[in-house]
Design a protein around this motif. Structure first.
Motif, PDB file in Angstrom:
ATOM      1  N   PHE A 106       0.831  -1.199   0.000  1.00 16.11           N
ATOM      2  CA  PHE A 106       0.000   0.000   0.000  1.00 16.11           C
ATOM      3  C   PHE A 106       0.866   1.249   0.000  1.00 16.11           C
ATOM      4  O   PHE A 106       1.867   1.326   0.711  1.00 16.11           O
ATOM      5  N   ASP A 107       0.492   2.250  -0.781  1.00 17.59           N
ATOM      6  CA  ASP A 107       1.193   3.532  -0.814  1.00 17.59           C
ATOM      7  C   ASP A 107       0.143   4.641  -0.797  1.00 17.59           C
ATOM      8  O   ASP A 107      -0.570   4.861  -1.788  1.00 17.59           O
ATOM      9  N   GLY A 108       0.056   5.334   0.345  1.00 19.11           N
ATOM     10  CA  GLY A 108      -0.986   6.346   0.532  1.00 19.11           C
ATOM     11  C   GLY A 108      -0.910   7.484  -0.477  1.00 19.11           C
ATOM     12  O   GLY A 108      -1.947   7.987  -0.938  1.00 19.11           O
ATOM     13  N   ALA A 109       0.325   7.905  -0.812  1.00 15.97           N
ATOM     14  CA  ALA A 109       0.476   9.023  -1.756  1.00 15.97           C
ATOM     15  C   ALA A 109      -0.013   8.613  -3.140  1.00 15.97           C
ATOM     16  O   ALA A 109      -0.696   9.364  -3.842  1.00 15.97           O
ATOM     17  N   LYS A 110       0.313   7.375  -3.523  1.00 15.05           N
ATOM     18  CA  LYS A 110      -0.137   6.880  -4.834  1.00 15.05           C
ATOM     19  C   LYS A 110      -1.659   6.708  -4.852  1.00 15.05           C
ATOM     20  O   LYS A 110      -2.317   7.040  -5.847  1.00 15.05           O
ATOM     21  N   ALA A 111      -2.204   6.216  -3.725  1.00 15.36           N
ATOM     22  CA  ALA A 111      -3.661   6.010  -3.671  1.00 15.36           C
ATOM     23  C   ALA A 111      -4.394   7.329  -3.919  1.00 15.36           C
ATOM     24  O   ALA A 111      -5.404   7.370  -4.626  1.00 15.36           O
ATOM     25  N   TYR A 112      -3.863   8.435  -3.359  1.00 14.92           N
ATOM     26  CA  TYR A 112      -4.481   9.753  -3.594  1.00 14.92           C
ATOM     27  C   TYR A 112      -4.405  10.135  -5.073  1.00 14.92           C
ATOM     28  O   TYR A 112      -5.397  10.556  -5.679  1.00 14.92           O
TER      29      TYR A 112
END
Ligand code: LMG
Ligand code: NDP
Ligand code: PMR
Length: 385
Positions: free
Chosen positions: A254-260
């Protein structure tokens, strides 16, 4: 009316000046015939604060015989801070718009509106938590029961979890960034299309916030981690962490910045798919925008302190992409109400002189096949198919 007022907080008052119908001199607005208004009386008290005592959306004939356009009603999600609040203020101040602030934190929104100096009666706060599809449906019910027409919808709310290495989930079990920024808005927009269609307002608009960082045809879009939806296998699998990938492209980590950034691609693809499916039939203008880098907003609340310290001067003095909250609010207000921005299917941006122009989306953010696939999967996830 008196009974209604008795239910409302004391903060409510009838606007003394400006009234609820604004004289619009622009001829572009006047060229469309006025249909009968459907504005019913306000009947809902629960979960509605600062409801105006007069009914927004009712039309008033001008005394001098000039044609008038009634006050418009715009719903803005996430209007409790940053861009949403600034746009709410800019629109309310014109007197031409009544702003429905659709917010997850009622008290925060009330304080924010007061703090921004928005006049009592120029806005209504209604509860909406985009992290719950039930809440989205409840909001739509409440909005309809409040009896206002819907002339413009702005899907603005978002969360950004830049440092998150593990996902969090919405009430329905979807990864939070995509769940709130895309899926919640997808359901809201789909449900409210009917209301927009019923509106007799001359230019009805549905606006979804995009961003430069979701577009890999820009420098900003190439700062890692880069946005990319892949073949949407993670989304199709329900974005459910342990029981599948929490990332749209199906990656294991999981990568929060990419998810955004991925959620912003979804926002821009959804706007175009709405345009393809409904613009001709309904006459609604669908648009997206990159308002500039508003480096001071709450969007960066979860970023590391060093980033929050350096990001604004970096954008101001080095990239020169910085825009103040007030200026960005004016830009969004333009997309809502400027008579010259009626073109549908457009991703708006602004140049250094703050003039708007039609910007080019990246290949992925304008891929019609991906947009269709995203639409179909999203319909299933929000219970529309
Ligand atoms: C990733 O980090 C995270 O790993 C990920 O989890 C996620 O959060 C993601 O997109 C979000 O970010 C990325 C980031 C972290 O690292 C990078 O972007 C890589 C490059 C980092 C380089 C940082 C310093 C570079 C200094 C450059 C100085 C200017 C040179 C010109 C630059 C541009 C030319 C094209 O990075 C951070 O979190 C901290 C970085 C903060 C960004 C701003 C740093 C600029 C510092 C300059 C200060 C500016 C002062 C201006 C003048 C002031 C006058 C008063
Ligand atoms: P802010 O964090 O200031 O505002 C985001 C708003 O969304 C807040 O009102 C927040 O509510 C609300 N929100 C978050 N989660 C939910 C939820 N579950 N339900 C309902 N509302 C929610 O950020 P910005 O003003 O910067 O961002 C606004 C939009 O602009 C976003 O779509 C963002 O992607 C876009 N954008 C921003 C850029 C920037 O540089 N800042 C650049 C490009 C695009 P609360 O106040 O309760 O936290
Ligand atoms: Mg970025 C060249 C111009 C430019 C612009 C317009 C932005 C906008 N950024 C630019 C350049 C750079 N940024 C460069 C050169 C770097 C390396 C230092 C850089 C870094 C950076 C980070 C770490 N930028 C960021 C971050 C974030 O965490 C923000 C982000 O990606 O959020 C998803 C961000 C942003 N840069 C922008 C904009 C508008 C953002 C905010 C987020 C958004 O898209 O909504």
């Amino acid at each position: 009316m008196a009974l209604q007022a008795a239910f409302l907080p004391s903060a409510l008052s009838v606007p003394k000046k400006g009234g609820l119908a604004a004289v619009v001199k622009d001829t572009a607005f006047l060229s469309v015939p006025q249909k009968k208004l459907q504005a019913a009386s306000l009947s809902v008290r629960t979960q509605v604060a600062t409801a105006p005592v007069s009914t927004p959306g009712s039309s008033t004939a001008a005394k001098d015989g000039k044609k008038t356009v009634r006050q418009g009603v715009v719903v803005i999600t996430g209007a409790s801070s940053g861009l949403g609040l600034a746009a709410a203020k800019a629109l309310a101040e014109t007197g031409k718009w009544h702003v429905v602030m659709a917010c997850r934190d009622f008290l925060k929104a009330a304080k924010a509106a007061k703090g921004a100096g928005m006049a009592d009666g120029s806005y209504t706060i209604m509860h909406l938590d985009l992290a719950s599809l039930d809440s989205v449906r409840q909001f739509v019910d409440n909005f309809r029961r409040a009896g206002m027409p819907l002339d413009s919808l702005v899907c603005n709310a978002a969360i950004y979890r830049p440092t998150a290495r593990t996902p969090t989930f919405t009430a329905d079990g979807y990864e939070m960034s995509v769940g709130v920024n895309h899926l919640g808005h997808f359901l809201l927009a789909r449900l409210l299309l009917d209301d927009l269609q019923r509106s007799d307002y001359p230019s009805r608009r549905l606006i979804i916030l995009g961003s430069i960082t979701g577009n890999t045809n820009t420098l900003a879009g190439n700062i890692p981690p880069k946005a990319g939806l892949g073949d949407l296998r993670g989304l199709a699998g329900g974005l459910r962490g342990q029981n599948g990938s929490a990332m749209i492209d199906g990656s294991e980590s999981f990568d929060g910045a990419k998810a955004y950034k991925d959620s912003k691609i979804c926002n821009m693809l959804t706007m175009q798919e709405l345009h393809r499916r409904y613009h001709e039939e309904m006459g609604i203008t669908f648009a997206s925008l990159y308002p500039g880098c508003i480096a001071t907003t709450g969007l960066f609340r979860e970023h590391i302190p060093l980033f929050r310290l350096l990001f604004p001067p970096f954008q101001k003095f080095i990239t020169k992409g910085f825009v103040s909250e007030a200026e960005s609010g004016k830009r969004l207000a333009q997309v809502v109400s400027d008579p010259s921005l009626t073109k549908s299917g457009v991703y708006w941006s602004w140049n250094k002189d703050s003039a708007s122009f039609e910007n080019q989306l990246s290949q992925e953010a304008s891929d019609p096949e991906k947009a269709r696939k995203l639409w179909e999967i999203s319909e299933k996830l929000v219970g529309l198919a």
